[in-house]
Design a protein around this motif. Structure first.
Motif, mmCIF file in Angstrom:
data_model
loop_
_atom_site.group_PDB
_atom_site.id
_atom_site.type_symbol
_atom_site.label_atom_id
_atom_site.label_comp_id
_atom_site.label_asym_id
_atom_site.label_seq_id
_atom_site.Cartn_x
_atom_site.Cartn_y
_atom_site.Cartn_z
ATOM 1 N N ILE A 13 48.498 49.263 51.890
ATOM 2 C CA ILE A 13 48.874 48.013 52.563
ATOM 3 C C ILE A 13 50.203 48.247 53.272
ATOM 4 C CG2 ILE A 13 49.443 45.571 52.303
ATOM 5 C CD1 ILE A 13 47.632 45.405 49.919
ATOM 6 N N GLU A 15 53.146 46.642 55.063
ATOM 7 C CA GLU A 15 53.742 45.298 55.070
ATOM 8 C C GLU A 15 54.523 45.045 56.368
ATOM 9 O OE1 GLU A 15 53.749 42.566 52.970
ATOM 10 O OE2 GLU A 15 55.066 41.682 54.478
ATOM 11 N N THR A 257 49.598 39.340 52.476
ATOM 12 C CA THR A 257 49.616 40.547 51.633
ATOM 13 C C THR A 257 49.053 40.247 50.250
ATOM 14 O OG1 THR A 257 51.632 41.111 52.803
ATOM 15 C CG2 THR A 257 51.132 42.385 50.814
#
Ligand code: HMG
Ligand code: MG
Length: 309
Positions: A13, A15, A257
């Motif tokens: 992920i 960010e 997220t």
């Protein structure tokens, strides 16, 4: 993705809340608050983060503290990649001066959005990048590339996928290690995502592809699932679901997220993100922007069955 060995069960992920999120806030968020949010995101286990943009403070005043923020954020962050947007050689000079280990260049698949966003034609953007990227690489700085408006443009409507693929390939040829394909205004659907990602995979290895999906119409997670099934393993996301593009009317925030981390964890995929801590970070984000954010998990909480009374 970073150089560490990762399995097919690991999803990275990336960010973007501090950059994509805060660039779209009405007011200027104090550098001190940005540092507090960064700490909360690192605490949650995020290791790839976009900090800010070295763009013109006249056009994006929200990120006018880029140097100061980078200077205070960068020291002692081993194992973490911190990046920033760079539009031109002035931006690169600023990013190099601040000691960024990675930068991202950006352009749009649609001519009109590129001109609105950067005051340049697509060809001119490539001329700028052709000078800028080798300088960054020679300085030991990695370069990521963004292609915006891949799923649709707020001005031109649908964009031919082959055009997007050609632009992405050009960015990789220039030396970008990865391209992040943007659904800038969140109009995509899973069938379209399978088509775009399938075309990309026909010419580019999957680790060179990331997706950057704004969740304007609630389809970001469905599109991510479609891409996961095709083998994509990096997705941009923004804590709390903050974000937008100041030069794309109607663009809402990125996929949150915490919601993405929740879905992936429930699917048995690893992200390195701790759900309780990313919820805490989303709460920090809400506090600093002083308004409710659209992410869901930080309101609902993780799945914890209660004892029956
Ligand atoms: P311009 O005005 O056409 O540039 O801006 P210029 O080269 O003619 O320079 C004009 C003035 O800006 C000069 O100053 C330059 O020094 C200054 P003056 O002489 O007037 O005092 N300048 C700069 N100052 C600081 N840093 C710089 C810089 N460059 C020029 N780097 C430019 C062209 C691209 C710089 C401008 O249009 C700009 O900054 N635009 C902002 C673009 C932006 O940040 N958009 C949002 C991010 S992209 C996004 O959100 C999409 C993404 O998330 C993916 C997706 O969702 O699809 C990535
Ligand atoms: Mg964006």
């Amino acid at each position: 993705m970073t150089d560490e060995v990762r399995t097919d069960d690991f999803v990275s992920i990336y960010e973007v809340g501090l950059r994509d999120g805060l660039q779209n806030e009405r007011g200027f968020i104090a550098t001190e608050d940005k540092l507090v949010l960064l700490e909360a995101l690192l605490d949650a286990g995020l290791r790839r983060l976009e900090l800010t943009s070295f763009v013109s403070p006249k056009w994006v005043p929200q990120l006018a503290d880029a140097e100061e923020f980078a200077r205070r954020a960068l020291p002692s962050r081993s194992g973490t990649t911190l990046s920033a947007l760079v539009p031109n050689d002035t931006g690169l000079e600023r990013a190099l001066g601040a000691g960024l280990p990675e930068i991202a260049v950006f352009l749009s698949a649609s001519e009109t959005h590129n001109r609105k966003n950067t005051h340049k034609s697509i060809d001119r953007s490539f001329e700028v990048f052709a000078e800028l990227v080798p300088v960054a690489l020679a300085a030991g700085v990695r370069v990521r590339g963004y292609v915006s408006t891949v799923w649709g443009c707020p001005y031109e409507g649908p964009i031919a996928p082959e055009r997007c693929v050609a632009i992405a390939e050009r960015l990789l040829l220039l030396g970008c290690y990865q391209v992040s394909l943007g659904d800038t205004i969140g109009v995509g659907d899973p069938k379209q995502t399978r088509d775009i990602v399938g075309r990309m995979l026909a010419v580019v290895p999957r680790e060179k592809i990331a997706l950057h999906l704004h969740d304007t119409r609630g389809t970001a997670l469905a599109n991510i699932l479609a891409a996961l099934e095709l083998g994509i393993r990096e997705f941009d996301a923004s804590v709390g679901g903050m974000g937008g593009c100041p030069y794309a009317p109607g663009a809402a925030g990125n996929v949150a997220t915490e919601d993405l981390a929740y879905m992936l964890e429930r699917m048995g995929l690893e992200t390195g993100v701790d759900l309780e801590r990313i919820i805490a970070a989303a709460n920090v984000a809400e506090r600093i922007v002083a308004r409710p954010l659209p992410g869901r998990l930080h309101r609902a909480g993780p799945f914890k069955p209660r004892a029956a009374s």
